[in-house]
Design a protein around this motif. Structure first.
Motif, short mmCIF file in Angstrom:
data_model
loop_
_atom_site.label_atom_id
_atom_site.label_comp_id
_atom_site.label_asym_id
_atom_site.label_seq_id
_atom_site.Cartn_x
_atom_site.Cartn_y
_atom_site.Cartn_z
N MET A 126 -43.94 6.95 10.78
CA MET A 126 -42.82 6.33 10.13
C MET A 126 -42.46 6.94 8.82
O MET A 126 -41.15 7.44 8.62
N GLU A 127 -43.41 7.28 7.93
CA GLU A 127 -42.94 7.82 6.61
C GLU A 127 -42.48 9.31 6.84
O GLU A 127 -41.44 9.88 6.14
N SER A 128 -42.84 9.99 7.90
CA SER A 128 -42.55 11.50 8.04
C SER A 128 -41.13 11.65 8.63
O SER A 128 -40.44 12.55 8.42
N GLN A 129 -40.48 10.24 9.33
CA GLN A 129 -39.06 10.20 9.71
C GLN A 129 -38.48 9.32 8.64
O GLN A 129 -37.10 9.03 8.99
N GLY A 130 -38.75 9.21 7.48
CA GLY A 130 -37.73 8.65 6.56
C GLY A 130 -38.05 6.90 6.81
O GLY A 130 -37.09 6.43 5.96
N GLY A 131 -38.96 6.38 7.16
CA GLY A 131 -38.97 5.20 7.39
C GLY A 131 -40.31 4.36 6.77
O GLY A 131 -40.82 5.22 5.80
N GLY A 132 -40.97 3.48 7.18
CA GLY A 132 -42.22 2.96 6.66
C GLY A 132 -42.82 1.91 7.41
O GLY A 132 -42.29 1.73 8.84
N LEU A 133 -43.92 1.29 7.21
CA LEU A 133 -44.78 0.43 7.87
C LEU A 133 -45.07 -0.84 7.03
O LEU A 133 -45.51 -0.36 5.76
N SER A 134 -45.06 -1.99 7.36
CA SER A 134 -45.45 -3.02 6.45
C SER A 134 -46.31 -4.24 7.36
O SER A 134 -45.95 -4.35 8.59
N ILE A 135 -47.02 -4.77 6.92
CA ILE A 135 -47.93 -5.79 7.67
C ILE A 135 -48.11 -7.01 7.05
O ILE A 135 -48.28 -7.22 5.83
N THR A 136 -47.81 -8.13 7.85
CA THR A 136 -48.11 -9.60 7.41
C THR A 136 -49.08 -10.14 8.36
O THR A 136 -48.77 -9.95 9.46
#
Length: 255
Positions: free
Chosen positions: A221-231
């Motif tokens: 995700m980060e390599s494509q300009g995005g991210g990841l979050s967890i709840t």
């Protein structure tokens, strides 16, 4: 008296000598091994899927076939990760219709879930296209689906949702709109201590886990300009949000 070299040492020496003599790049050897592994695994999966489809066996035997298929999908995922390690592929981001992507991958995602886990989709209408590498995105979703299944040994529900949102953060500056692609399960959930360690390399709550699945998805995700979050909440489930960049030409109308 001639001192015998241990078998493992002899094998290692022979392997090193062979590699040195051939001059073969270890990554090429790894890719070759993984390729052969996949060739052996494919007919096994095909046969088990046929047995499962035709319900060939008692209920107990069908459960064992289902478990074997799940392990086979895990093995295929691991093989793909090894290939990525041996031969990293350059990212190929392009405009991707998330609704179309989910429609295409739905049968694959459903195939790794047992009958007691329901799969639902909730995609916002007129969703702007994402700017991502489609192939890597498909593999990320499969990885998250396998994790969701692990979290629901007694069955449950997985909801894959997609909508425009803004990634949470501490910055006072408003963030660009992104596509939040969420995979939420109703499984065992995680404690706050476990949640803090989720995504840390080599940390896993499963005895057979490597702890690299979420790390690779997060890096993707980060390599494509995005991210990841967890709840997550114990006994209530876990939601993993993938934040995907919107196709640049679509951002203007989303502000």
């Amino acid at each position: 008296m001639i001192e015998q070299q241990p078998l493992t040492s002899r094998y290692r020496s022979a392997h090193e000598n062979s590699t040195a003599q051939s001059g073969t790049d270890p990554r090429v050897l790894l890719a070759s091994i993984v390729h052969d592994f996949n060739n052996f695994l494919t007919p096994i999966v095909t046969i088990m899927e046929e047995m499962q489809t035709h319900k060939m066996g008692s209920p107990r035997q069908l459960r064992r076939i289902d478990a074997a298929l799940f392990s086979a999908f895990r093995a295929k995922t691991l093989a793909r990760q090894l290939l990525d390690f041996a031969n990293p592929r350059k990212l190929q981001p392009a405009a991707v219709d998330i609704s179309q992507l989910l429609e295409f991958i739905e049968p694959i995602l459903a195939s790794v879930l047992p009958a007691d886990i329901i799969l639902r989709f909730d995609v916002a209408e007129d969703l702007a296209p994402a700017f991502i590498d489609r192939q890597l995105m498909e593999r990320a979703l499969l990885n998250l689906m396998l994790n969701a299944r692990d979290a629901m040994p007694d069955g449950g529900e997985v909801v894959v949702a997609a909508a425009i949102d803004r990634q949470p953060g501490s910055s006072a500056e408003p963030r660009e709109p992104m596509i939040r692609l969420s995979v939420a399960d109703t499984g065992i959930g995680m404690s706050q201590a476990t949640l803090r360690s989720a995504g840390v390399p080599y940390f896993s709550t499963k005895s057979h886990g490597t702890g690299l699945g979420l790390v690779m998805v997060s890096q993707l995700m980060e390599s494509q300009g995005g991210g990841l979050s967890i709840t997550s909440t114990p006994c209530q489930g876990t939601a993993i949000d993938l934040w995907l960049p919107v196709m640049p030409s679509s951002i203007t109308g989303l502000r």
